[in-house]
Design an enzyme around this catalytic site. Structure first.
Site, PDB file in Angstrom:
ATOM      1  N   LYS A 158       1.325 -16.356   2.869  1.00 57.62           N
ATOM      2  CA  LYS A 158       0.411 -17.208   2.080  1.00 57.62           C
ATOM      3  C   LYS A 158       0.639 -17.060   0.572  1.00 57.62           C
ATOM      4  O   LYS A 158       0.150 -17.860  -0.218  1.00 57.62           O
ATOM      5  CB  LYS A 158      -1.038 -16.916   2.457  1.00 57.62           C
ATOM      6  CG  LYS A 158      -1.301 -17.339   3.901  1.00 57.62           C
ATOM      7  CD  LYS A 158      -2.696 -17.206   4.341  1.00 57.62           C
ATOM      8  CE  LYS A 158      -2.885 -17.795   5.734  1.00 57.62           C
ATOM      9  NZ  LYS A 158      -2.065 -17.158   6.790  1.00 57.62           N
ATOM     10  N   LYS A 202      -2.266 -12.691  -3.827  1.00 59.71           N
ATOM     11  CA  LYS A 202      -1.170 -11.882  -3.291  1.00 59.71           C
ATOM     12  C   LYS A 202       0.131 -12.187  -4.035  1.00 59.71           C
ATOM     13  O   LYS A 202       0.958 -11.299  -4.225  1.00 59.71           O
ATOM     14  CB  LYS A 202      -1.011 -12.112  -1.785  1.00 59.71           C
ATOM     15  CG  LYS A 202      -2.161 -11.585  -0.954  1.00 59.71           C
ATOM     16  CD  LYS A 202      -2.334 -10.065  -1.016  1.00 59.71           C
ATOM     17  CE  LYS A 202      -1.622  -9.355   0.081  1.00 59.71           C
ATOM     18  NZ  LYS A 202      -2.015  -7.915   0.168  1.00 59.71           N
ATOM     19  N   SER A 238      -5.858  -2.665  10.573  1.00 62.11           N
ATOM     20  CA  SER A 238      -4.938  -2.864  11.708  1.00 62.11           C
ATOM     21  C   SER A 238      -3.564  -2.286  11.385  1.00 62.11           C
ATOM     22  O   SER A 238      -3.008  -1.505  12.160  1.00 62.11           O
ATOM     23  CB  SER A 238      -4.762  -4.358  12.007  1.00 62.11           C
ATOM     24  OG  SER A 238      -5.979  -4.959  12.246  1.00 62.11           O
ATOM     25  N   GLY A 256      -2.802 -10.479  16.722  1.00 65.23           N
ATOM     26  CA  GLY A 256      -3.816  -9.559  17.224  1.00 65.23           C
ATOM     27  C   GLY A 256      -4.454  -8.675  16.168  1.00 65.23           C
ATOM     28  O   GLY A 256      -5.280  -7.837  16.494  1.00 65.23           O
TER      29      GLY A 256
HETATM   30  N1  LIG Z   1      -3.135  -9.339   9.343  1.00 64.60           N
HETATM   31  C1  LIG Z   1      -2.231 -10.237   9.038  1.00 64.60           C
HETATM   32  O1  LIG Z   1      -2.021 -11.232   9.750  1.00 64.60           O
HETATM   33  C2  LIG Z   1      -1.390 -10.043   7.812  1.00 64.60           C
HETATM   34  C3  LIG Z   1      -0.270 -10.869   7.616  1.00 64.60           C
HETATM   35  C4  LIG Z   1       0.518 -10.671   6.488  1.00 64.60           C
HETATM   36  C5  LIG Z   1       0.163  -9.703   5.563  1.00 64.60           C
HETATM   37  N2  LIG Z   1      -0.969  -8.939   5.756  1.00 64.60           N
HETATM   38  C6  LIG Z   1      -1.323  -7.956   4.733  1.00 64.60           C
HETATM   39  O2  LIG Z   1      -1.269  -6.669   5.337  1.00 64.60           O
HETATM   40  C7  LIG Z   1      -2.238  -5.818   4.731  1.00 64.60           C
HETATM   41  C8  LIG Z   1      -3.039  -5.098   5.795  1.00 64.60           C
HETATM   42  O3  LIG Z   1      -3.693  -6.058   6.607  1.00 64.60           O
HETATM   43  P1  LIG Z   1      -4.579  -5.624   7.853  1.00 64.60           P
HETATM   44  O4  LIG Z   1      -4.431  -6.720   8.849  1.00 64.60           O
HETATM   45  O5  LIG Z   1      -4.298  -4.229   8.227  1.00 64.60           O
HETATM   46  O6  LIG Z   1      -6.040  -5.732   7.200  1.00 64.60           O
HETATM   47  P2  LIG Z   1      -7.407  -5.139   7.740  1.00 64.60           P
HETATM   48  O7  LIG Z   1      -7.305  -4.764   9.173  1.00 64.60           O
HETATM   49  O8  LIG Z   1      -8.497  -6.083   7.311  1.00 64.60           O
HETATM   50  O9  LIG Z   1      -7.572  -3.801   6.900  1.00 64.60           O
HETATM   51  C9  LIG Z   1      -7.826  -3.809   5.529  1.00 64.60           C
HETATM   52  C10 LIG Z   1      -7.987  -2.379   5.075  1.00 64.60           C
HETATM   53  O10 LIG Z   1      -8.185  -2.359   3.677  1.00 64.60           O
HETATM   54  C11 LIG Z   1      -9.347  -1.593   3.349  1.00 64.60           C
HETATM   55  N3  LIG Z   1      -9.888  -2.134   2.113  1.00 64.60           N
HETATM   56  C12 LIG Z   1     -10.328  -3.383   1.870  1.00 64.60           C
HETATM   57  N4  LIG Z   1     -10.727  -3.507   0.609  1.00 64.60           N
HETATM   58  C13 LIG Z   1     -10.500  -2.303   0.016  1.00 64.60           C
HETATM   59  C14 LIG Z   1     -10.693  -1.801  -1.290  1.00 64.60           C
HETATM   60  N5  LIG Z   1     -11.218  -2.563  -2.254  1.00 64.60           N
HETATM   61  N6  LIG Z   1     -10.353  -0.524  -1.563  1.00 64.60           N
HETATM   62  C15 LIG Z   1      -9.837   0.273  -0.578  1.00 64.60           C
HETATM   63  N7  LIG Z   1      -9.632  -0.149   0.675  1.00 64.60           N
HETATM   64  C16 LIG Z   1      -9.963  -1.421   0.968  1.00 64.60           C
HETATM   65  C17 LIG Z   1     -10.237  -1.729   4.576  1.00 64.60           C
HETATM   66  O11 LIG Z   1     -11.151  -0.665   4.768  1.00 64.60           O
HETATM   67  P3  LIG Z   1     -12.602  -0.641   4.076  1.00 64.60           P
HETATM   68  O12 LIG Z   1     -13.215  -1.966   4.364  1.00 64.60           O
HETATM   69  O13 LIG Z   1     -13.268   0.506   4.718  1.00 64.60           O
HETATM   70  O14 LIG Z   1     -12.352  -0.404   2.619  1.00 64.60           O
HETATM   71  C18 LIG Z   1      -9.189  -1.661   5.690  1.00 64.60           C
HETATM   72  O15 LIG Z   1      -8.827  -0.316   5.908  1.00 64.60           O
HETATM   73  C19 LIG Z   1      -3.027  -6.673   3.753  1.00 64.60           C
HETATM   74  O16 LIG Z   1      -2.522  -6.454   2.465  1.00 64.60           O
HETATM   75  C20 LIG Z   1      -2.733  -8.090   4.185  1.00 64.60           C
HETATM   76  O17 LIG Z   1      -2.800  -8.978   3.102  1.00 64.60           O
HETATM   77  C21 LIG Z   1      -1.736  -9.066   6.858  1.00 64.60           C
END
Ligand SMILES: NC(=O)c1ccc[n+]([C@@H]2O[C@H](COP(=O)([O-])OP(=O)(O)OC[C@H]3O[C@@H](n4cnc5c(N)ncnc54)[C@H](OP(=O)(O)O)[C@@H]3O)[C@@H](O)[C@H]2O)c1
Length: 321
Positions: A126, A138, A15, A169
């Site tokens: 978190k 984290k 996302s 979202g």
């Molecule tokens: N969403 C939230 O509410 C939120 C809030 C605060 C912080 N964050 C942080 O923001 C970051 C991005 O979140 P997001 O919501 O964009 O997550 P997301 O939509 O689940 O995307 C995660 C991405 O990481 C890739 N990935 C997962 N494991 C991997 C690995 N071992 N090696 C390489 N790629 C990997 C996934 O693709 P593949 O599965 O194809 O590898 C995907 O592209 C994260 O670090 C999360 O902790 C998110």
């Protein structure tokens, strides 16, 4: 900041990654590299983003050799790849540690060895006083990225962290969950007192871009964002539904935090963000001199926030998505 730079985004198909890359392409970036594991997500993204400046690398952040190859010629790394689901991390702890902690170490080592200029790692509320393994991994990752600035030697690489709360979202978040379940007439909520921070993907992306500019190396940047009551969100999305209280889940907090009292002592405040400064002897504040120190005992938590979203505002925000 991104003009004429080569930028690599780990988790570029997620996302955050997709939104960030869209913005980067508007900013005249030289090249953007998407680094992630799943070829289907990359294939789908290729159909959506038809731009010759994008490259797709299949790779896992657990694999340092692959990162070393991918970081060749890269100026900026945005580290967004993670295992981010609380339940999945609780039940697969070794896997969460491999991706979120060992992955962070690999990013740091590859970035230093390959002469990357700036790395920003995404963190989460978190990670502040964590009660679940996701948050704990984290927090460990944040510590690694801050400490990484200690051993860059004479290399130019600098590392900083951006920490924020729930992204409205994003994949697997509460908004799509409530929307998907509202046809049943019942919205399950774990505790009616529960509060959360609220940030949009656009705001998250912009905050990372702003901090690429601001970073000196070693900071944890935290945006000032509003809070909401989870019951208000349910009322905004499904006013006709009954709310069922199902009890707090393992590893869940009633309220989230971004800065606790002990961090607040070395945090400075600006109009719309905070900077937790590192506690290393090498830290010499060059860039954040205007920041105000915080009152003793200050904590930035979702229940003590001064800015709140009303049901009406939540309704508008959900409709905009
Ligand atoms: N969403 C939230 O509410 C939120 C809030 C605060 C912080 N964050 C942080 O923001 C970051 C991005 O979140 P997001 O919501 O964009 O997550 P997301 O939509 O689940 O995307 C995660 C991405 O990481 C890739 N990935 C997962 N494991 C991997 C690995 N071992 N090696 C390489 N790629 C990997 C996934 O693709 P593949 O599965 O194809 O590898 C995907 O592209 C994260 O670090 C999360 O902790 C998110």
């Amino acid at each position: 900041m991104l003009e004429n730079k080569t930028v690599l985004v780990t988790g570029g198909t997620g996302s955050f990654g997709k939104k960030f890359i869209k913005k980067a392409l508007e900013e005249n970036v030289k090249k953007v590299i998407v680094f992630s594991r799943d070829e289907l997500k990359q294939y789908e993204m290729k159909q959506e983003f038809k731009d010759e400046r994008i490259r797709f690398f299949i790779g896992d952040v657990r694999d340092k050799e692959r990162l070393n190859r991918a970081f060749d010629g890269v100026d900026i790394v945005i580290h967004a790849a993670a295992m981010k689901h609380v339940d999945a991390c609780e039940y697969n702890p070794f896997e969460a540690i491999k991706t979120n902690i060992h992955g962070a170490q690999n990013i740091i080592e590859a970035a230093i060895d390959r002469g990357v200029e700036k790395v920003i790692a995404l963190s989460t509320d978190k990670a502040c006083s964590p009660v679940n393994l996701y948050g704990a991994t984290k927090l460990a990752s944040d510590k690694l990225f801050v400490a990484a600035n200690s051993y860059v030697g004479d290399k130019k690489t600098r590392f900083a962290v951006v920490r924020y709360g729930n992204v409205v979202g994003s994949r697997g978040s509460v908004v799509p969950f409530f929307k998907n379940i509202k046809h049943t007439g019942v919205i399950p909520i774990t505790d009616e007192r529960m509060t959360r921070f609220w940030i949009t993907l656009d705001q998250g992306v912009q905050f990372v871009l702003d901090n690429l500019e601001r970073m000196q190396g070693g900071e944890i940047f935290i945006p000032k964002i509003p809070s909401m009551k989870v019951t208000d969100l349910a009322k905004a999305i499904a006013p006709e539904c009954e709310i069922e209280i199902v009890g707090i889940r393992p590893g869940e907090k009633l309220h989230e935090a971004m800065i606790m009292e002990d961090d607040a002592r070395h945090t400075v405040e600006f109009d719309d963000y905070y900077v937790i400064q590192p506690e290393f002897t090498w830290w010499k504040k060059e860039k954040h001199l205007e920041g105000k120190t915080l009152a003793d005992g200050f904590a930035y938590t979702s229940d003590s926030n001064t800015e709140w979203l009303t049901i009406e505002q939540l309704k508008e925000l959900v409709e905009e998505m």
